[in-house]
Design a protein around this motif. Structure first.
Motif: not given
Length: 294
Positions: A212-223
């Protein structure tokens, strides 16, 4: 001997399961491994089938070892650790697996004593572990989730620090704070301790079809937060948490199934990063546009 601390300032993200499965996986690969339970909740001990109870057992708590050393007394660590190598019995060419267990009251007392003595006492665990460097190839430390003198002691003891994140915004903030804290350890210990940040594990992740949007945001946020996430996630799997009830890490109970394979891949990437400069680390690609399920 390499000392790895698994740390984060956010609780409930799977720090203990990462610790014990990484340690057990290294032992499964033939290494001599010591797991150190520095969290007063003592969950690493539970995950390895050890629960300290009664006065005879409490005398084997890491909390006593730390208190003794801080007060100028020496204890033979070999008299208090637990040999859990029996968990490796069915695997050929396995190494050995030991545990320094803890218990809440003795660890709380040790934490208070470290705090009272100030920053000069922060390297106490590292000094103890360095006396064991001929006996182990790896030490993996499970740390408290909160900012405390014990968590500072764990970071100071480490050669390398790994943080853990789950697909939730508070976990990302806690992982980023941990990376920032690692950078101050050298100054705060007068140069005695100098851990290297090694990367972040995304734990309890979903397959791409369920992002979902949150998981994608977290993945990108880790980078974006420079957390250097590993390429392998540890996906949600009830077998990982259920293994606590058996006192056997999932990497051993399910060595040929997804839990064992995921931790095995993660372990390989961790070892690779240890031998490389940071600029050579391979990172997952940033997710651009709309991902499946978003």
């Amino acid at each position: 001997m390499k000392v790895i601390a698994v740390a984060t300032q956010k609780g409930g993200v799977g720090k203990t399961s990462t610790t014990v499965n990484l340690g057990a996986g290294l032992a499964l690969g033939g290494a001599r491994v010591l797991i150190v339970d520095l969290d007063p909740q003592a969950q690493a001990g539970t995950a390895l089938g050890v629960n300290l109870a009664g006065e005879d057992q409490l005398s084997r708590s890491l909390g006593w070892v730390l208190q003794a050393r801080l007060q100028g007394m020496r204890m033979d660590v070999a008299t208090v650790w637990f040999d859990r190598s029996e968990l490796l019995a069915e695997f050929e060419d396995a190494g050995m697996l030991h545990l320094l267990a803890c218990e809440e009251s003795t660890m709380t007392a040790a934490q208070d004593l470290i705090h009272k003595k100030g920053y000069q006492s922060t390297p106490v665990l590292r000094r103890i572990l360095m006396e064991l460097e001929e006996q182990f190839d790896f030490v993996v430390i499970d740390t408290p989730p909160a900012v405390s003198s014990l968590s500072a002691t764990a970071l100071a003891a480490a050669d390398y620090v790994i943080t853990v994140c789950v697909p939730e915004y508070p976990a990302l903030k806690g992982a980023a704070a941990t990376r920032g804290t690692v950078a101050y350890v050298k100054d705060r210990t007068g140069g005695e301790c100098d851990p290297q940040y090694l990367g972040a594990v995304l734990n309890r992740s979903n397959p791409p079809s369920r992002w979902k949007a949150q998981e994608v945001n977290i993945r990108n946020g880790m980078l974006d937060a420079n957390l250097a996430p590993f390429q392998t996630d540890v996906r949600s799997d009830n077998r990982i948490s259920d293994s606590f009830a058996y006192g056997v890490p999932s990497v051993l109970r399910f060595a040929s199934h997804p839990p064992g394979k995921m931790y095995g891949e993660l372990m390989t990437q961790i070892l690779t990063r240890m031998s490389q400069s940071e600029e050579k680390w391979e990172l997952p690609e940033r997710i651009e546009g709309e991902a499946a399920g978003v």
